[in-house]
Design a protein around this motif. Structure first.
Motif, PDB file in Angstrom:
ATOM      1  N   GLU A  80       0.842  -1.198   0.000  1.00 56.12           N
ATOM      2  CA  GLU A  80       0.000   0.000   0.000  1.00 56.12           C
ATOM      3  C   GLU A  80       0.876   1.247   0.000  1.00 56.12           C
ATOM      4  OE1 GLU A  80      -3.648   0.262   2.150  1.00 56.12           O
ATOM      5  OE2 GLU A  80      -3.683  -1.879   2.600  1.00 56.12           O
ATOM      6  N   VAL A  82      -0.041   5.035   0.943  1.00 52.99           N
ATOM      7  CA  VAL A  82      -1.059   5.928   1.494  1.00 52.99           C
ATOM      8  C   VAL A  82      -0.404   7.286   1.682  1.00 52.99           C
ATOM      9  CG1 VAL A  82      -2.634   6.329   3.397  1.00 52.99           C
ATOM     10  CG2 VAL A  82      -2.069   3.975   2.737  1.00 52.99           C
ATOM     11  N   VAL A 112      -5.979  12.172   3.396  1.00 50.69           N
ATOM     12  CA  VAL A 112      -5.098  11.126   2.858  1.00 50.69           C
ATOM     13  C   VAL A 112      -5.727  10.579   1.586  1.00 50.69           C
ATOM     14  CG1 VAL A 112      -4.152  10.375   5.088  1.00 50.69           C
ATOM     15  CG2 VAL A 112      -6.178   9.231   4.171  1.00 50.69           C
ATOM     16  N   TYR A 113      -4.900  10.101   0.692  1.00 52.31           N
ATOM     17  CA  TYR A 113      -5.440   9.374  -0.467  1.00 52.31           C
ATOM     18  C   TYR A 113      -4.683   8.069  -0.608  1.00 52.31           C
ATOM     19  CZ  TYR A 113      -1.558  10.277  -3.723  1.00 52.31           C
ATOM     20  OH  TYR A 113      -0.338  10.293  -4.349  1.00 52.31           O
ATOM     21  N   GLN A 114      -5.366   7.106  -1.229  1.00 46.88           N
ATOM     22  CA  GLN A 114      -4.763   5.802  -1.491  1.00 46.88           C
ATOM     23  C   GLN A 114      -4.101   5.864  -2.853  1.00 46.88           C
ATOM     24  OE1 GLN A 114      -5.904   2.889   0.689  1.00 46.88           O
ATOM     25  NE2 GLN A 114      -4.155   1.819  -0.166  1.00 46.88           N
ATOM     26  N   GLY A 115      -2.785   5.683  -2.895  1.00 47.27           N
ATOM     27  CA  GLY A 115      -2.044   5.760  -4.144  1.00 47.27           C
ATOM     28  C   GLY A 115      -1.785   4.383  -4.735  1.00 47.27           C
ATOM     29  N   GLY A 116      -1.331   4.363  -5.968  1.00 53.04           N
ATOM     30  CA  GLY A 116      -0.952   3.112  -6.608  1.00 53.04           C
ATOM     31  C   GLY A 116       0.415   2.666  -6.116  1.00 53.04           C
ATOM     32  N   SER A 117       0.544   1.391  -5.739  1.00 55.61           N
ATOM     33  CA  SER A 117       1.785   0.942  -5.106  1.00 55.61           C
ATOM     34  C   SER A 117       2.438  -0.229  -5.822  1.00 55.61           C
ATOM     35  CB  SER A 117       1.511   0.561  -3.647  1.00 55.61           C
ATOM     36  OG  SER A 117       0.478  -0.403  -3.577  1.00 55.61           O
ATOM     37  N   GLY A 186     -11.735  10.443  -5.963  1.00 62.92           N
ATOM     38  CA  GLY A 186     -10.335  10.699  -5.641  1.00 62.92           C
ATOM     39  C   GLY A 186      -9.445  10.655  -6.870  1.00 62.92           C
ATOM     40  N   PHE A 187      -8.125  10.699  -6.602  1.00 62.71           N
ATOM     41  CA  PHE A 187      -7.124  10.669  -7.668  1.00 62.71           C
ATOM     42  C   PHE A 187      -7.028   9.264  -8.251  1.00 62.71           C
ATOM     43  CE2 PHE A 187      -5.622  13.462  -4.231  1.00 62.71           C
ATOM     44  CZ  PHE A 187      -5.454  14.653  -4.882  1.00 62.71           C
ATOM     45  N   PHE A 188      -6.809   9.156  -9.522  1.00 65.23           N
ATOM     46  CA  PHE A 188      -6.385   7.874 -10.069  1.00 65.23           C
ATOM     47  C   PHE A 188      -5.416   8.109 -11.222  1.00 65.23           C
ATOM     48  CE2 PHE A 188      -5.940   3.884 -11.916  1.00 65.23           C
ATOM     49  CZ  PHE A 188      -6.064   3.007 -10.865  1.00 65.23           C
TER      50      PHE A 188
ATOM     51  N   TYR B  79      -0.738  -6.199  -4.553  1.00 68.87           N
ATOM     52  CA  TYR B  79      -0.013  -4.937  -4.727  1.00 68.87           C
ATOM     53  C   TYR B  79      -0.920  -3.777  -5.085  1.00 68.87           C
ATOM     54  CZ  TYR B  79       4.298  -7.416  -4.003  1.00 68.87           C
ATOM     55  OH  TYR B  79       5.301  -8.146  -3.428  1.00 68.87           O
ATOM     56  N   GLU B  80      -2.067  -4.076  -5.690  1.00 64.89           N
ATOM     57  CA  GLU B  80      -3.060  -3.016  -5.890  1.00 64.89           C
ATOM     58  C   GLU B  80      -4.453  -3.635  -5.928  1.00 64.89           C
ATOM     59  OE1 GLU B  80      -2.416   0.353  -8.386  1.00 64.89           O
ATOM     60  OE2 GLU B  80      -0.271  -0.059  -8.593  1.00 64.89           O
ATOM     61  N   GLN B 114      -9.027   3.707  -5.896  1.00 66.34           N
ATOM     62  CA  GLN B 114      -7.893   2.903  -5.454  1.00 66.34           C
ATOM     63  C   GLN B 114      -8.195   2.409  -4.044  1.00 66.34           C
ATOM     64  OE1 GLN B 114      -4.597   3.228  -7.391  1.00 66.34           O
ATOM     65  NE2 GLN B 114      -4.037   1.377  -6.289  1.00 66.34           N
ATOM     66  N   SER B 117      -5.040  -2.678  -0.311  1.00 64.09           N
ATOM     67  CA  SER B 117      -4.798  -4.039  -0.786  1.00 64.09           C
ATOM     68  C   SER B 117      -3.847  -4.828   0.098  1.00 64.09           C
ATOM     69  CB  SER B 117      -4.235  -3.990  -2.204  1.00 64.09           C
ATOM     70  OG  SER B 117      -3.070  -3.177  -2.250  1.00 64.09           O
ATOM     71  N   GLY B 184     -12.724  15.435  -0.852  1.00 66.38           N
ATOM     72  CA  GLY B 184     -12.188  15.487  -2.211  1.00 66.38           C
ATOM     73  C   GLY B 184     -11.135  14.452  -2.558  1.00 66.38           C
ATOM     74  N   PHE B 185     -10.685  13.641  -1.596  1.00 64.15           N
ATOM     75  CA  PHE B 185      -9.587  12.709  -1.852  1.00 64.15           C
ATOM     76  C   PHE B 185     -10.069  11.264  -2.011  1.00 64.15           C
ATOM     77  CE2 PHE B 185      -5.271  14.735  -0.561  1.00 64.15           C
ATOM     78  CZ  PHE B 185      -5.569  15.863  -1.302  1.00 64.15           C
ATOM     79  N   GLY B 186     -11.377  11.067  -2.134  1.00 65.10           N
ATOM     80  CA  GLY B 186     -11.894   9.711  -2.348  1.00 65.10           C
ATOM     81  C   GLY B 186     -12.136   8.968  -1.055  1.00 65.10           C
ATOM     82  N   PHE B 188     -11.441   6.389   1.976  1.00 64.06           N
ATOM     83  CA  PHE B 188     -10.317   5.784   2.679  1.00 64.06           C
ATOM     84  C   PHE B 188     -10.847   5.005   3.890  1.00 64.06           C
ATOM     85  CE2 PHE B 188      -6.681   4.794   4.977  1.00 64.06           C
ATOM     86  CZ  PHE B 188      -5.715   4.609   4.021  1.00 64.06           C
ATOM     87  N   ARG B 251      -0.218   4.998 -16.041  1.00 63.54           N
ATOM     88  CA  ARG B 251       0.777   4.176 -15.347  1.00 63.54           C
ATOM     89  C   ARG B 251       0.621   2.694 -15.654  1.00 63.54           C
ATOM     90  NH1 ARG B 251      -1.537   2.746  -9.880  1.00 63.54           N
ATOM     91  NH2 ARG B 251      -3.292   4.135  -9.512  1.00 63.54           N
TER      92      ARG B 251
END
Lengths: 324, 324
Positions: A80, A82, A112-117, A186-188, B79-80, B114, B117, B184-186, B188, B251
């Motif tokens: 993850e 985060v 916080v946002y969940q990012g791609g990991s 959120g962001f993707f 991983y995701e 996202q 995971s 605004g960040f989705g 969590f 990505r």
């Protein structure tokens, strides 16, 4: 103790221990094959890694020369990623840039946002930019790598879950953000792969600069060869411990989870910027419109943190933007 | 071919091959120790796993009895975990429930978020609910497990990146969602750990039901012992291939990435619901207010998909909500 991950052709690379002066490393494969494996078995593995680190620092082991270009991110893929947004000056400025209000709970409820990991970039990996219209930006950050975190952990108990610290470049595609956030999820697409510093440090390696869940040192960003920012990373409104309490409210985290500070930003303008979006907002405030463009192929960004003696703690993130 | 992950005390469990009738399994440790490892080396490993699967199905290998309670999620950590929301009927209903408009681009631009995971739940793991006020809900979904995906892949080339299919219960905390999305960040905190079906199936195992990136079979949800929904999972507005093109725009993804359909939902009300939020919205439309409460400790939810002959394809997700 400083750890790093050597490119060896495998997906997760090979764990190495790095000497305090960043000059040489010793393979740690006999202790743990990868950093993820070490984090999975930290209690058992940490004393052995420290033993090797001590020998390396005391010149009892000679080591091999460090070539940062041969290093992966400490975790080339993580379970993850985060990312907080704990520097409120940054939140206020970038929201102003896109005519969005900061949330009413800005000072009491962490963002916080969940990012791609699954795909993380090494410290010298190129930033691949398929379309300059996306508005590519850097974001210089501090992150912690966590051990296992149970659901419901409180900030006062969070220190024990912090295993390592790293720096990150949370690459962002600014022009994709407004439409994406408007959709509500959120962001993707607007957050492509994040890059990490060469070295991951245990908290004790930072001495008194690491206290109360904040890293009290300037984080330096060099854009196209010119220093553009040197803000104090200790100005985090929410500490890493508070961020950890926030994210663990409704679920647990596995070892190796990466937790970021968000873009380091100080209220004092003289400290400069850690992302171009802030620069552009300041220009808009001053002159009515942004002047600095976003990144384009050929641009370079370097991020590092020096200690009081001017030594690079985490090594240098040094990336170039490349086009199609 | 059906694969599963046996609990063996390790973090990632042990890979096993399951007979088509779900009755017995054969250990696959000599081929690949874990499902992640198999996905990392799929081209090399797949023919060997198929060889074992064929022997098992032809009764040339006897196998050991499957006990679903001894199974992890196929990937106990991934991983995701990227979750779409490709059933537009669901999007329209849940947004109505929280007085939010669907995005203007609902039919042309996929919604994805996202997810976390690092800690995934096995098919019979409890749903731990610390506070019933959070509004705990289930969401019955179909997911694909991906191989390596390069940035920029197009929908027409996406089929080759789909390795396996699974079912999921994307547990959601409905009463945390509005405040969180307003920031605004989705999602969590509002998305705790997701649970997965016992078995992961290669696409060919689904025959003609898997076509054009959609799984054309009903997905059955049983809540507190009563069937509440049986909608056709083929009614996805965006196919998995279109979702994959969307997420890969900026990505790449590593092998083992989980990509979800979103809550399966049909425009035909007679097909029932795959989450309580939809039920509550329908009640509000009909009577002015929701009647069905969210889940509480002691509640159970079961999710499975039967083939044309009534055989369970993925095994059954069977979870109980437990409090503190």
């Amino acid at each position: 103790m400083k750890l790093a991950t050597l490119r060896d052709g495998s997906r997760d690379g090979a764990l190495v221990v790095v000497r305090q002066d960043n000059a040489v490393y010793a393979p740690a494969r006999d202790i743990a094959p990868t950093l993820q494996n070490a984090l999975d078995r930290w209690d058992e593995v940490e004393p052995k890694l420290r033993g090797l680190s001590d020998k390396l620092n005391q010149r009892q082991v000679s080591g091999l020369p460090v070539d940062v270009r041969k290093l992966h991110a400490p975790l080339p893929r993580a379970y993850e990623w985060v990312d907080g947004s704990a520097f409120l000056n940054h939140v206020r400025l970038v929201r102003k840039a896109r005519n969005a209000e900061p949330p009413a709970t800005l000072e009491t409820d962490p963002l916080v946002y969940q990012g791609g990991s699954g795909v993380l970039l090494g410290p010298t990996d190129d930033i691949f930019l398929a379309d300059t219209a996306w508005g590519c930006d850097f974001e210089s950050e501090v992150c912690v790598l966590l051990g296992d975190v149970p659901q419901g952990v409180k900030a006062r108990d969070a220190a024990r879950h912090v295993r390592l610290l790293v720096l990150a470049n949370d690459v962002s595609l600014r022009n994709l953000i407004p439409d994406e956030l408007a959709k509500g999820f959120g962001f993707f697409q607007s957050k492509p792969a994040t890059a990490f510093s060469p070295f991951a440090l245990t908290p004790d390696e930072l001495g008194p600069a690491w206290r109360e869940g904040r890293l009290h040192l300037p984080l330096r960003t060099i854009y196209n060869g010119k220093q553009v920012g040197n803000p104090d990373a200790g100005e985090m409104h929410f500490s890493f411990f508070e961020l950890l309490q926030h994210i663990a409210k409704t679920r647990a985290f596995t070892a190796g989870t990466v937790l970021g500070s968000g873009t380091v930003s100080n209220a004092d303008r003289a400290r400069g910027i850690s992302c171009l979006a802030e620069q552009r907002t300041l220009e808009t405030i001053d002159t009515g419109k942004p002047v600095t463009p976003f990144m384009k192929p050929g641009d370079t960004v370097e991020i590092e943190m020096l200690d009081a003696e001017g030594k690079s703690l985490f090594g240098r993130i040094s990336q170039r933007v490349v086009g199609t």
